[in-house]
Each structure stands twice: as structure tokens, then as C-alpha cells.
Design a protein around this motif. Structure first.
Motif, PDB file in Angstrom:
ATOM      1  N   GLU A  89     -41.251   6.545  32.723  1.00 40.80           N
ATOM      2  CA  GLU A  89     -41.466   7.511  31.633  1.00 40.80           C
ATOM      3  C   GLU A  89     -40.483   8.678  31.664  1.00 40.80           C
ATOM      4  O   GLU A  89     -39.924   9.024  30.618  1.00 40.80           O
ATOM      5  CB  GLU A  89     -42.896   8.033  31.657  1.00 40.80           C
ATOM      6  CG  GLU A  89     -43.905   7.014  31.191  1.00 40.80           C
ATOM      7  CD  GLU A  89     -45.309   7.536  31.307  1.00 40.80           C
ATOM      8  OE1 GLU A  89     -45.733   7.870  32.430  1.00 40.80           O
ATOM      9  OE2 GLU A  89     -45.978   7.620  30.267  1.00 40.80           O
ATOM     10  N   SER A 103     -27.864  11.055  28.478  1.00 46.87           N
ATOM     11  CA  SER A 103     -28.689  10.017  27.861  1.00 46.87           C
ATOM     12  C   SER A 103     -28.321   8.646  28.408  1.00 46.87           C
ATOM     13  O   SER A 103     -29.193   7.849  28.770  1.00 46.87           O
ATOM     14  CB  SER A 103     -28.508  10.043  26.341  1.00 46.87           C
ATOM     15  OG  SER A 103     -29.241   9.010  25.732  1.00 46.87           O
ATOM     16  N   ALA A 125     -30.582   5.937  30.498  1.00 47.07           N
ATOM     17  CA  ALA A 125     -30.769   4.561  30.021  1.00 47.07           C
ATOM     18  C   ALA A 125     -30.420   3.582  31.141  1.00 47.07           C
ATOM     19  O   ALA A 125     -31.149   2.614  31.390  1.00 47.07           O
ATOM     20  CB  ALA A 125     -29.897   4.299  28.795  1.00 47.07           C
ATOM     21  N   CYS A 163     -33.796  10.182  28.370  1.00 45.50           N
ATOM     22  CA  CYS A 163     -32.815   9.421  27.605  1.00 45.50           C
ATOM     23  C   CYS A 163     -32.905   9.752  26.116  1.00 45.50           C
ATOM     24  O   CYS A 163     -31.907  10.090  25.486  1.00 45.50           O
ATOM     25  CB  CYS A 163     -33.033   7.925  27.838  1.00 45.50           C
ATOM     26  SG  CYS A 163     -31.954   6.872  26.860  1.00 45.50           S
ATOM     27  N   TRP A 164     -34.109   9.668  25.563  1.00 45.50           N
ATOM     28  CA  TRP A 164     -34.273   9.920  24.132  1.00 45.50           C
ATOM     29  C   TRP A 164     -34.114  11.397  23.780  1.00 45.50           C
ATOM     30  O   TRP A 164     -33.602  11.733  22.705  1.00 45.50           O
ATOM     31  CB  TRP A 164     -35.619   9.376  23.643  1.00 45.50           C
ATOM     32  CG  TRP A 164     -35.579   7.885  23.570  1.00 45.50           C
ATOM     33  CD1 TRP A 164     -36.115   6.998  24.458  1.00 45.50           C
ATOM     34  CD2 TRP A 164     -34.924   7.104  22.571  1.00 45.50           C
ATOM     35  NE1 TRP A 164     -35.832   5.713  24.059  1.00 45.50           N
ATOM     36  CE2 TRP A 164     -35.105   5.743  22.904  1.00 45.50           C
ATOM     37  CE3 TRP A 164     -34.203   7.418  21.424  1.00 45.50           C
ATOM     38  CZ2 TRP A 164     -34.598   4.704  22.134  1.00 45.50           C
ATOM     39  CZ3 TRP A 164     -33.707   6.377  20.663  1.00 45.50           C
ATOM     40  CH2 TRP A 164     -33.900   5.051  21.011  1.00 45.50           C
ATOM     41  N   SER A 165     -34.510  12.294  24.676  1.00 41.22           N
ATOM     42  CA  SER A 165     -34.342  13.733  24.422  1.00 41.22           C
ATOM     43  C   SER A 165     -32.870  14.096  24.342  1.00 41.22           C
ATOM     44  O   SER A 165     -32.442  14.827  23.447  1.00 41.22           O
ATOM     45  CB  SER A 165     -35.019  14.549  25.527  1.00 41.22           C
ATOM     46  OG  SER A 165     -36.400  14.331  25.537  1.00 41.22           O
ATOM     47  N   ALA A 198     -37.097   7.449  30.416  1.00 41.92           N
ATOM     48  CA  ALA A 198     -37.122   7.161  28.980  1.00 41.92           C
ATOM     49  C   ALA A 198     -37.165   8.445  28.156  1.00 41.92           C
ATOM     50  O   ALA A 198     -36.449   8.577  27.156  1.00 41.92           O
ATOM     51  CB  ALA A 198     -38.320   6.269  28.648  1.00 41.92           C
ATOM     52  N   MET A 199     -37.988   9.392  28.571  1.00 40.70           N
ATOM     53  CA  MET A 199     -38.092  10.658  27.821  1.00 40.70           C
ATOM     54  C   MET A 199     -36.784  11.448  27.876  1.00 40.70           C
ATOM     55  O   MET A 199     -36.347  11.991  26.858  1.00 40.70           O
ATOM     56  CB  MET A 199     -39.250  11.506  28.361  1.00 40.70           C
ATOM     57  CG  MET A 199     -40.618  10.954  28.025  1.00 40.70           C
ATOM     58  SD  MET A 199     -40.945  10.901  26.246  1.00 40.70           S
ATOM     59  CE  MET A 199     -41.006  12.627  25.874  1.00 40.70           C
ATOM     60  N   LEU A 220     -30.404  12.038  23.694  1.00 41.43           N
ATOM     61  CA  LEU A 220     -29.823  11.399  22.515  1.00 41.43           C
ATOM     62  C   LEU A 220     -30.091  12.237  21.263  1.00 41.43           C
ATOM     63  O   LEU A 220     -29.209  12.391  20.411  1.00 41.43           O
ATOM     64  CB  LEU A 220     -30.370   9.980  22.353  1.00 41.43           C
ATOM     65  CG  LEU A 220     -29.696   9.131  21.281  1.00 41.43           C
ATOM     66  CD1 LEU A 220     -28.211   8.964  21.564  1.00 41.43           C
ATOM     67  CD2 LEU A 220     -30.371   7.773  21.191  1.00 41.43           C
ATOM     68  N   LEU A 221     -31.280  12.808  21.172  1.00 44.77           N
ATOM     69  CA  LEU A 221     -31.610  13.688  20.050  1.00 44.77           C
ATOM     70  C   LEU A 221     -30.703  14.928  20.049  1.00 44.77           C
ATOM     71  O   LEU A 221     -30.176  15.322  19.003  1.00 44.77           O
ATOM     72  CB  LEU A 221     -33.080  14.108  20.117  1.00 44.77           C
ATOM     73  CG  LEU A 221     -33.578  15.009  19.000  1.00 44.77           C
ATOM     74  CD1 LEU A 221     -33.590  14.258  17.673  1.00 44.77           C
ATOM     75  CD2 LEU A 221     -34.960  15.534  19.326  1.00 44.77           C
ATOM     76  N   TYR A 268     -33.206   3.648  33.688  1.00 44.26           N
ATOM     77  CA  TYR A 268     -34.393   2.943  33.223  1.00 44.26           C
ATOM     78  C   TYR A 268     -34.215   1.427  33.348  1.00 44.26           C
ATOM     79  O   TYR A 268     -35.055   0.734  33.915  1.00 44.26           O
ATOM     80  CB  TYR A 268     -34.741   3.314  31.779  1.00 44.26           C
ATOM     81  CG  TYR A 268     -35.991   2.596  31.330  1.00 44.26           C
ATOM     82  CD1 TYR A 268     -37.243   3.055  31.716  1.00 44.26           C
ATOM     83  CD2 TYR A 268     -35.916   1.430  30.589  1.00 44.26           C
ATOM     84  CE1 TYR A 268     -38.394   2.380  31.349  1.00 44.26           C
ATOM     85  CE2 TYR A 268     -37.060   0.750  30.220  1.00 44.26           C
ATOM     86  CZ  TYR A 268     -38.291   1.229  30.602  1.00 44.26           C
ATOM     87  OH  TYR A 268     -39.435   0.556  30.263  1.00 44.26           O
TER      88      TYR A 268
END
Length: 151
Positions: free
Chosen positions: A102, A78, A82, A108-110, A105-106, A112-113, A85
Motif C-alpha cells: 500500500e 513515482s 512502481a 507511486c500514484w501521489s 502504491a500510494m 504521478l499526480l 511495488y
């Protein structure tokens, strides 16, 4: 809704597997010129940041895929996305749709989840015992604390 709640750990496990596989493929493409090759020039050995980013993608993606050290690997992945990006894409335009960021970003957030929720089902870490000290000071063998052990 009850069926969705019961399948939450299975869906999370599948999500982890797919995201890890896709990320590892990006690293393999960049490092070994496979799967369509790198997006851009192939990085030279230990070149910053390209080679290191590809190495994180390959190793981190593989660890997340397998479910070994999932939370740590996902957090590293993640963070690398970041960095990608904000270092590469953000200077070109404000929104990811405009700057080509994109995927970064996707991912990174995936990741992190995944780092926040854990690996879900089918993680190899659930099969690897580790030794933990109990409150009394004695050692006890248990299984990975971020992986459910029941199937």
C-alpha cells in the motif's frame, strides 16, 4: 464549490510538501538510521536496489518538498515506487492490502499526480529565474514554467 476551486493551487502545494516530506523521511531513515531506522536491513553504500531506492527517496522527496525540479523529481519518485511495488510486493499477492504494498502504491500514484499537475503554490522554483529564447531568438528571463508566479 467556488471556494474549493480558488484554493486548488494552495491545496496542491500543501499536498506536494507533505508527500515530499514523508518520502524524504523514508530515505533518511534507511540511509542514516534515524526516525525509527530502516524498514529491514540498512543498505550498504551503492547496493542495488536498497541504497539507490533510499537515495531517490531522500533526494527526490527533498526536491519535491522544496518545489525544485518538481515534475522530473516526482516522475522519478513515482517510477521508483512502481518498481518497488512490482519487484518486491506483487509476487507475494495480487492486492496491495494483501502484499504490504500500500505505501508503495500510494506514493507511486501521489507522485504521478504531482508530476502531471505541477507543484502548486509555494515552490522554490518560482523564485529562480531562468533564461528562455523567444520566437525572435532573443533571450528573455522568466520564471519556472511549471510554477505559478502570482500568490
Amino acid at each position: 464549490m467556488e471556494a474549493l476551486e480558488r484554493s486548488k493551487e494552495h491545496v496542491l502545494g500543501l499536498f506536494r510538501i507533505v508527500v515530499g516530506l514523508l518520502f524524504a523521511c523514508h530515505g533518511a531513515a534507511a540511509l542514516f538510521d534515524v526516525l525509527g531506522g530502516p524498514h529491514g536491513a540498512k543498505p550498504h553504500l551503492a547496493e542495488w536496489p536498497g541504497w539507490w531506492a533510499a537515495a531517490i527517496q531522500l533526494v527526490g522527496g527533498a526536491l519535491v518538498l522544496c518545489g525544485l525540479g518538481t515534475r522530473t523529481a516526482a516522475l522519478l519518485c513515482s517510477g521508483s515506487m512502481a518498481y518497488a511495488y512490482f519487484d518486491v510486493h506483487q509476487s507475494q499477492a495480487l492486492f496491495p492490502i494483501e502484499n504490504g504494498g500500500e505505501p508503495a502504491a500510494m506514493f507511486c500514484w501521489s507522485f504521478l499526480l504531482i508530476a502531471a499537475l505541477g507543484p502548486g503554490r509555494w515552490a522554490l522554483a518560482s523564485l529562480v529565474p531562468f533564461r528562455r529564447r523567444t520566437d525572435t531568438g532573443s533571450l528573455r528571463t522568466t520564471y519556472s514554467r511549471d510554477t505559478p508566479t502570482s500568490v
